[in-house]
Scaffold this motif. Structure first.
Motif, PDB file in Angstrom:
ATOM      1  N   TRP A  78       0.816  -1.212   0.000  1.00 12.91           N
ATOM      2  CA  TRP A  78       0.000   0.000   0.000  1.00 12.91           C
ATOM      3  C   TRP A  78       0.853   1.267   0.000  1.00 12.91           C
ATOM      4  O   TRP A  78       0.468   2.294  -0.592  1.00 12.91           O
ATOM      5  CB  TRP A  78      -0.981  -0.002   1.169  1.00 12.91           C
ATOM      6  N   LYS A  79       2.023   1.222   0.603  1.00 16.90           N
ATOM      7  CA  LYS A  79       2.918   2.383   0.549  1.00 16.90           C
ATOM      8  C   LYS A  79       3.437   2.592  -0.878  1.00 16.90           C
ATOM      9  O   LYS A  79       3.555   3.735  -1.347  1.00 16.90           O
ATOM     10  CB  LYS A  79       4.079   2.199   1.519  1.00 16.90           C
ATOM     11  N   ALA A  80       3.738   1.508  -1.561  1.00 11.14           N
ATOM     12  CA  ALA A  80       4.185   1.617  -2.951  1.00 11.14           C
ATOM     13  C   ALA A  80       3.035   2.025  -3.869  1.00 11.14           C
ATOM     14  O   ALA A  80       3.236   2.773  -4.833  1.00 11.14           O
ATOM     15  CB  ALA A  80       4.793   0.294  -3.412  1.00 11.14           C
ATOM     16  N   GLU A  81       1.831   1.525  -3.593  1.00 18.98           N
ATOM     17  CA  GLU A  81       0.663   1.946  -4.361  1.00 18.98           C
ATOM     18  C   GLU A  81       0.453   3.460  -4.211  1.00 18.98           C
ATOM     19  O   GLU A  81       0.160   4.162  -5.182  1.00 18.98           O
ATOM     20  CB  GLU A  81      -0.585   1.202  -3.878  1.00 18.98           C
ATOM     21  N   ARG A  82       0.606   3.953  -2.985  1.00 16.26           N
ATOM     22  CA  ARG A  82       0.449   5.383  -2.738  1.00 16.26           C
ATOM     23  C   ARG A  82       1.469   6.185  -3.528  1.00 16.26           C
ATOM     24  O   ARG A  82       1.139   7.178  -4.193  1.00 16.26           O
ATOM     25  CB  ARG A  82       0.606   5.693  -1.245  1.00 16.26           C
ATOM     26  N   PHE A  83       2.736   5.772  -3.486  1.00 14.14           N
ATOM     27  CA  PHE A  83       3.778   6.518  -4.188  1.00 14.14           C
ATOM     28  C   PHE A  83       3.553   6.490  -5.698  1.00 14.14           C
ATOM     29  O   PHE A  83       3.680   7.522  -6.378  1.00 14.14           O
ATOM     30  CB  PHE A  83       5.152   5.935  -3.853  1.00 14.14           C
ATOM     31  N   SER A  84       3.194   5.328  -6.238  1.00 13.31           N
ATOM     32  CA  SER A  84       2.958   5.216  -7.684  1.00 13.31           C
ATOM     33  C   SER A  84       1.751   6.045  -8.103  1.00 13.31           C
ATOM     34  O   SER A  84       1.761   6.702  -9.156  1.00 13.31           O
ATOM     35  CB  SER A  84       2.756   3.746  -8.062  1.00 13.31           C
ATOM     36  N   TRP A  85       0.689   6.017  -7.292  1.00  9.50           N
ATOM     37  CA  TRP A  85      -0.491   6.839  -7.570  1.00  9.50           C
ATOM     38  C   TRP A  85      -0.132   8.317  -7.520  1.00  9.50           C
ATOM     39  O   TRP A  85      -0.544   9.109  -8.372  1.00  9.50           O
ATOM     40  CB  TRP A  85      -1.594   6.525  -6.557  1.00  9.50           C
ATOM     41  N   TRP A  86       0.658   8.704  -6.510  1.00  9.87           N
ATOM     42  CA  TRP A  86       1.031  10.103  -6.336  1.00  9.87           C
ATOM     43  C   TRP A  86       1.873  10.599  -7.508  1.00  9.87           C
ATOM     44  O   TRP A  86       1.622  11.682  -8.062  1.00  9.87           O
ATOM     45  CB  TRP A  86       1.785  10.264  -5.017  1.00  9.87           C
ATOM     46  N   MET A  87       2.870   9.828  -7.911  1.00 11.92           N
ATOM     47  CA  MET A  87       3.700  10.206  -9.054  1.00 11.92           C
ATOM     48  C   MET A  87       2.857  10.312 -10.324  1.00 11.92           C
ATOM     49  O   MET A  87       3.030  11.235 -11.131  1.00 11.92           O
ATOM     50  CB  MET A  87       4.816   9.171  -9.254  1.00 11.92           C
ATOM     51  N   THR A  88       1.938   9.369 -10.494  1.00  8.82           N
ATOM     52  CA  THR A  88       1.068   9.388 -11.667  1.00  8.82           C
ATOM     53  C   THR A  88       0.169  10.625 -11.647  1.00  8.82           C
ATOM     54  O   THR A  88       0.012  11.322 -12.664  1.00  8.82           O
ATOM     55  CB  THR A  88       0.209   8.108 -11.711  1.00  8.82           C
ATOM     56  N   SER A  89      -0.404  10.914 -10.493  1.00  8.29           N
ATOM     57  CA  SER A  89      -1.309  12.053 -10.364  1.00  8.29           C
ATOM     58  C   SER A  89      -0.593  13.376 -10.571  1.00  8.29           C
ATOM     59  O   SER A  89      -1.169  14.337 -11.089  1.00  8.29           O
ATOM     60  CB  SER A  89      -1.975  12.041  -8.985  1.00  8.29           C
TER      61      SER A  89
END
Length: 393
Positions: A337-348
């Motif tokens: 979930w921490k990696a999902e957050r970072f990937s989502w944040w970079m994408t956003s």
């Protein structure tokens, strides 16, 4: 046919798990539906976290990686006519990343397994999982027209998002979380020198772009495209022209173009399945989670799952520790979930979602803040090189 751990899927996560367990004297059999050539033809990630590099060394599949892999100490974020370098090494306590293609990782692990005499059965058809909630799970498959039963202690589902492992789980036992993004990445490979010695992530009013590489004469470039776009609509000339527009001026001026040797469009999604353990079945890597490639986390998250499962199984077989088996899911999901957050944040932060000028200004303000603050740069660096692994004790 019997083994201790049946591994479904001969991609990098399945091969890495098999190699690590084999080195500890734990017997494995790997089943793969495709041919070795097909597995090696998949063009995937190329940025390895420090922890993934260390794990490949532990698996004794590192000699070629250490010889030709490219160590990167920084990464650049381009936006609003600026290009800001994030010093990964100094901001993360000395950690770096390595550019080394997933195809090469897979080939190295295949060679290591073959050298150790490990059993990998390719073109295994009609793979089915049975009795995963019992003490004696088994896998059946068809090879050369004959049905084979593989008895085992545990099953590791390393067969990807569309594989049989997650599909074998009862619907009421699993919960999924998903976000599908309204765009894709058009990517090409070209036998040209990279435009920069480090990766460039670009936010531009026309859409996202990324400059990456595989080695000194093989470059990997991406531009954001619509989900309706077709590869045929993007001849090389159009791609290079669009890429130049989205890059900072100094990079566009030095970009060396050439014919593409591979071109494809990949949709982006975030996906997590919970839990990741069902009786004696463990989901590993893409079978349990998908991240958009913006944060370079897909292969690295899979390696994290492998590391956790490997250490748990090693303690089970060598120390009789069965208490750790039920902790696999919770340990993995904290990191996932921490990696999902970072990937989502970079994408956003880097992609164009709409023509809304307010949203575009918010993206630029976000980039300005994070690149202009020591705390912000450190946050990016710590996540990009990979967060620390949780100890298995």
């Amino acid at each position: 046919m019997k083994t201790q751990v049946a591994i479904i899927g001969a991609g990098p996560s399945g091969l890495l798990l098999g190699q690590l367990l084999h080195l500890q004297g734990i017997d494995t059999v790997i089943l793969e539906a495709r041919t070795p050539e097909y597995v090696l033809s998949r063009i995937r990630a190329g940025v390895l976290e420090q922890g993934t590099v260390d794990l490949l060394r532990e698996a004794q599949a590192h000699s070629r990686m250490d010889r030709i892999g490219l160590i990167h100490e920084g990464v650049a974020l381009s936006f609003n006519g600026r290009c800001e370098r994030i010093d990964l090494k100094n901001l993360s306590g000395g950690k770096t990343v390595m550019v080394y293609g997933q195809t090469e990782v897979t080939r190295d692990l295949m060679d290591a397994r073959a050298g150790n005499g490990g059993i990998s059965i390719y073109e295994a058809q009609d793979v089915r999982l049975h009795d995963v909630y019992s003490d004696k799970p088994r896998v059946t498959f068809v090879k050369d027209g004959e049905e084979v039963t593989l008895e085992c202690d545990f099953i590791a589902g390393c067969d990807g998002f569309h594989g049989v492992s997650r599909q074998s789980v009862p619907a009421d036992a699993i919960k999924t979380f998903e976000r599908v993004y309204p765009f894709g990445w058009l990517g090409i490979l070209s036998e040209t020198p990279p435009v920069s010695h480090e990766l460039i992530y670009a936010n531009h009013p026309r859409g996202f772009a990324l400059c990456s590489m595989r080695h000194s004469m093989l470059s990997r470039y991406y531009v954001q495209c619509t989900l309706e776009d077709k590869v045929e609509e993007w001849p090389d000339e159009r791609f290079w022209e669009e890429l130049k527009i989205r890059l900072p001026a100094h990079a566009a001026a030095s970009l060396v173009t050439g014919p593409s040797i591979e071109k494809s469009i990949a949709p982006l999604r975030s996906f997590v399945a919970e839990p990741m353990k069902f009786g004696r079945l463990f989901l590993v890597g893409d079978a349990a989670h998908i991240v958009p490639p913006t944060g370079a986390k897909g292969l690295n998250l899979a390696a994290g799952d492998v590391r956790t499962l490997y250490r748990i199984l090693r303690k089970h077989y060598q120390e009789g520790r069965s208490d750790l088996l039920d902790r696999y899911s919770e340990i993995c999901l904290r990191r996932v979930w921490k990696a999902e957050r970072f990937s989502w944040w970079m994408t956003s932060m880097l992609h164009k979602f709409s023509d809304d000028p307010f949203a575009q200004r918010i993206q630029l303000a976000e980039l300005e803040y994070y690149t202009g603050s020591l705390a912000g740069r450190t946050t990016i660096a710590e996540n990009y090189v990979g967060l620390p692994y949780e100890p298995i004790e």
